[in-house]
Scaffold this active site. Structure first.
Site, PDB file in Angstrom:
ATOM      1  CG  HIS A 154     -39.962  -4.777  27.152  1.00 22.15           C
ATOM      2  ND1 HIS A 154     -39.117  -5.842  26.910  1.00 22.15           N
ATOM      3  CD2 HIS A 154     -39.156  -3.717  27.423  1.00 22.15           C
ATOM      4  CE1 HIS A 154     -37.863  -5.441  27.030  1.00 22.15           C
ATOM      5  NE2 HIS A 154     -37.853  -4.153  27.346  1.00 22.15           N
TER       6      HIS A 154
ATOM      7  CD  GLU B 207     -33.101   8.037  23.255  1.00 22.52           C
ATOM      8  OE1 GLU B 207     -34.123   7.359  23.418  1.00 22.52           O
ATOM      9  OE2 GLU B 207     -31.955   7.573  23.402  1.00 22.52           O
TER      10      GLU B 207
ATOM     11  CG  ASP C  67     -32.971   0.551  23.583  1.00 22.83           C
ATOM     12  OD1 ASP C  67     -33.720   1.540  23.638  1.00 22.83           O
ATOM     13  OD2 ASP C  67     -32.667  -0.132  24.583  1.00 22.83           O
TER      14      ASP C  67
ATOM     15  CG  ASP D 152     -36.520   2.872  29.544  1.00 22.70           C
ATOM     16  OD1 ASP D 152     -36.966   2.070  28.703  1.00 22.70           O
ATOM     17  OD2 ASP D 152     -35.320   3.146  29.649  1.00 22.70           O
TER      18      ASP D 152
END
Length: 785
Positions: free
Chosen positions: A523, A399, A396, A464
């Site tokens: 999720h 970036e 996670d 997200d």
């Protein structure tokens, strides 16, 4: 003197292409060198349908490629060195270099694809400008929500998370310097630096790639159809290895499970509700008791997970895999901070000290994956948990989520590394698994990547997304676009992630869409449950139905994964794969193809009563849930909605394999149902792929079985041929053949000349026949009145 050098370099290297003077041409081992007044071009054919062009300014060298793995040179190229031009031609593509005025053009046969308008490098910028024709549609540029046709947009190239996005997102986690055209060619700009990709925003019939540094290098590739184009691109940048088969099952995931007790209670709820699950994912609470202040601990929090090893082992016995989150940030409040500083594994500031800055989770440093010692340190963390039975990883914030420009890495500044950081992270894991666990397929869920990340086994997700209808509406476009860029496993947090929106209709429609997309992983933030077992009775009932359908399709879906592995074909395919000449389809993400055989239209609006469906021409389409309804291709119709499912149709003549296995990882698939959608006037060409679901490169090692099912148009017969790899242990499978849409006159079939009884008890039931097949056997099926 130094200033003078940079000034002269900037002037010389920025000469426009038409101002260049051609000097000479040479060919050494298939690399064609064009010397010009301010440097030289290196042109090589990668294959018959792909050409790489690099401009190297005087006194400078280009950087190595992170994207291109095919370093071969295709030498079946005819060279014509003429007075006014040089022609380089395979049997499919041509490059024409004009000598005066200087210019480079790329052709597919006699069709002009694009011309180079600019290729230059100054002190602070690389720029490549290419021509477009007025009609072509453009896709690419990574993961964004802009509409399927992205022509007219100026795309920033800087990987960045977009929390809570819905129906428009101009910048997201995957910025890929690539576009593909409705003219069936693509261009990849081989440069990792931060920059932009202008897809004709100024309406000048041109695309422009700019970057803050790096190489002036690009690849032009072309093909005769869309499958061929993706095959070509993934030959250049690498193909996705087969994931572990459990990846195609259902996941239990949320942000997040705070304790061992909570995780075990959740799995017990799945068991009680008879909803299958193949894996459970642990968010950051496995190493900390709070969202902030603990990132980088990377040690099990024993207060919350007292018997962590036993929990993993117990889940494994049930066929449930354990996946852990990790992040590349080490907070100065974490238990690993002193060790990270002492061992020098962090990126630095200009003075060589660890780069320290603030972001949402705390004061942090960033692991510098350019440093071998940092890669080894990070791998030791992973290896410790692999030995405990962890089989997958969630990478996670890669970036990286916050990455100041002043940060320095071993290979250069942050803006050189930023867009390729997630790719390097996946490469670390892929390379170390290959070294230490060469027979294992890891599951690598990553939020950011780069061109070619598919070859590292990366499973990307769309970030997200907001838990709204707008969030759902964006997902088919994102997945289809990323499939066109080589990353065929792009998927979403099913049900949506961001916000505490309790909407059962939205949740169910998202999970129904999930049946026909790459990864089935609900999720969300924990305020509203992501797991179906904790939803309302009606939502749970409909979610269970969708999940069971997902498992039923395991043989079909696993075969799609195999096709992607072998040819680069995405699992989700835009409708223009069927009709590339139909320009109206290039803006359509409302419907798509799941493999070759399913036509899928997700429901992305609340309380929808009917959906407008376009049925691609060239086939008849059969309602998957009501096979008595058949639609001719080439027409647009309104289809009524049902609560239990979204609109899904099957191509006539296809064979859809089903299985009753309720654990994807452990499925033996000894009992296979073949649903044949009978159409005497359609040819049949289907495959079904089998292996053990865990062994890396099983196909290459000969540890596989592959069925091909063929039928000629106009003939009442099928041939089922099993090919067995030499390392595959032969198995005998029971096949149940169901003939959907069979004519009333069809009463019997013959298997290799022997009559087989129809087990359907009434004429209204689907004709059903059973037989057995051994690995390596050929079965002739004839339909008899």
């Amino acid at each position: 003197m130094r200033f003078l050098f940079f000034y002269l370099f900037s002037c010389v290297a920025s000469i426009g292409i038409s101002q260049r003077e051609y000097l000479n041409y040479s060919n050494v081992n298939g690399v064609h060198t064009i010397s010009v007044s301010d440097g030289e071009y290196k042109i090589r054919f990668l294959n018959r349908g792909a050409v790489e062009t690099a401009f190297i300014a005087q006194g400078l060298a280009n950087e190595p490629s992170h994207a291109v793995v095919d370093n071969s040179v295709f030498r079946e190229v005819e060279v014509k060195n003429l007075p006014d031009k040089i022609e380089l031609a395979s049997d499919f593509m041509r490059v024409v270099v004009k000598t005066k005025p200087f210019g480079i053009a790329y052709y597919k046969g006699n069709q002009l694809l694009t011309e180079e308008l600019t290729a230059k490098k100054s002190e602070n910028e690389v720029q490549i400008k290419l021509s477009l024709n007025a009609q072509e549609f453009l896709m690419g540029g990574g993961s964004r929500v802009l509409g399927m046709n992205r022509r007219g947009n100026l795309l920033q190239l800087y990987n960045r998370a977009h929390y809570g996005y819905e129906t428009r997102s101009e910048l997201m986690n995957f910025c890929i310097p690539l576009y593909v055209s409705s003219d069936l060619y693509g261009v990849h700009f081989d440069n990792t630096w931060v920059g932009s990709l202008d897809l004709d925003s100024k309406k000048q019939n041109a695309t422009t790639f700019t970057a803050e540094g790096g190489s002036v290098r690009y690849q032009v590739f072309a093909a005769e159809n869309w499958k061929g184009l993706l095959k070509n691109y993934t030959q250049i940048t690498g193909r996705q290895p087969l994931p572990p088969r459990y990846a195609l099952g259902n996941f239990s995931s949320r942000f997040g499970y705070h304790s061992q007790k909570e995780a075990e209670k959740t799995i017990a709820a799945f068991e009680k509700e008879n909803i299958p699950v193949d894996a459970i994912i642990f968010d950051l609470y496995w190493f900390g008791n709070a969202i902030k202040g603990t990132m980088g601990n990377l040690e099990v929090l024993r207060d919350s997970f007292p018997e962590f090893e036993k929990m993993i082992a117990d889940f494994s016995k049930k066929g449930i895999q354990t996946i852990l989150i990790t992040e590349p940030f080490i907070l100065n409040s974490s238990s690993k901070w002193s060790e990270a500083v002492e061992k020098g594994i962090l990126a630095t500031d200009s003075s060589g000290k660890p780069a320290v800055y603030e972001f949402y989770f705390g004061t942090t440093g960033l692991i510098d994956l350019d440093k071998p010692k940092a890669r080894n340190w990070f791998w030791e963390v992973y290896d410790r948990y692999i030995k405990l039975g962890v089989t997958g990883w969630w990478g996670d914030l890669g970036e990286p989520e916050v990455h100041p420009k002043w940060v320095q890495h071993a290979s250069g500044p942050a803006h050189k590394v930023h867009n390729v950081y997630g790719h390097q992270w996946a490469a670390l894991l892929a390379e170390k698994y290959a070294e230490y666990y060469p027979n294992t397929r890891p599951f690598l869920l990553m939020r950011a990547g780069y061109s070619g990340s598919q070859r590292l086994g990366m499973i990307p997700w769309s970030g997200d997304v907001n838990r709204t209808w707008g969030g759902l509406k964006a997902q088919p476009e994102i997945a289809l676009q990323m499939g066109l860029q080589g990353l065929g496993y792009m998927h979403s947090d099913l049900g949506g992630f961001a916000g505490a929106n309790l909407d059962d209709e939205l949740y169910v429609r998202w999970l129904q869409y999930g049946v026909f997309q790459p990864i089935y992983r609900p999720h969300a933030q924990e305020e509203v449950p992501s797991e179906p077992v904790f939803r309302s009775e009606q939502a749970k009932k409909l979610a269970r139905k969708a999940i069971l359908e997902r498992y039923q399709l395991l043989p079909y879906n696993y075969t799609l994964a195999f096709e992607n592995n072998q040819h680069g074909t995405p699992l989700m395919r835009p409708l223009f794969f069927e009709e590339p000449e139909n320009l109206s389809l290039y803006g359509n993400a409302e419907g798509y193809l799941w493999g070759d055989d399913f036509l899928v239209y997700p429901v992305t609006d609340a309380k929808l009563q009917e959906k407008t469906v376009y049925f691609p021409k060239g086939s008849r389409w059969i309602d998957y849930y009501n096979p008595t309804k058949v639609y001719e291709g080439g027409q647009t119709l309104a289809v009524k909605m049902a609560e239990e499912h979204i609109p899904v149709f099957v191509r006539s003549g296809s064979v859809i394999p089903n299985s009753a296995d309720l654990n994807a990882g452990n499925a033996r698939m000894e009992n296979i149902t073949l649903n044949y959608y009978y159409d005497k006037n359609s040819a049949t060409q289907s495959t079904v792929y089998f292996d053990d679901g865990v062994t890396a490169k099983a196909y290459e090692k000969g540890a596989f079985e592959l069925w091909t099912i063929t039928g000629k148009q106009g003939e009442n017969s099928l041939v089922l041929k099993s090919e067995k790899g030499q390392a595959f242990e032969a198995i005998r499978r029971t096949v149940t053949l169901k003939i959907q849409g069979a004519p009333a006159s069809l009463k019997n079939i013959q298997i290799n000349g022997k009559k087989v009884k129809n087990s359907a008890k009434t004429e209204a039931e689907i004709p059903t026949f059973s037989f057995e097949i051994s690995s390596g056997q050929v079965i002739q099926i004839e339909f008899k009145p």
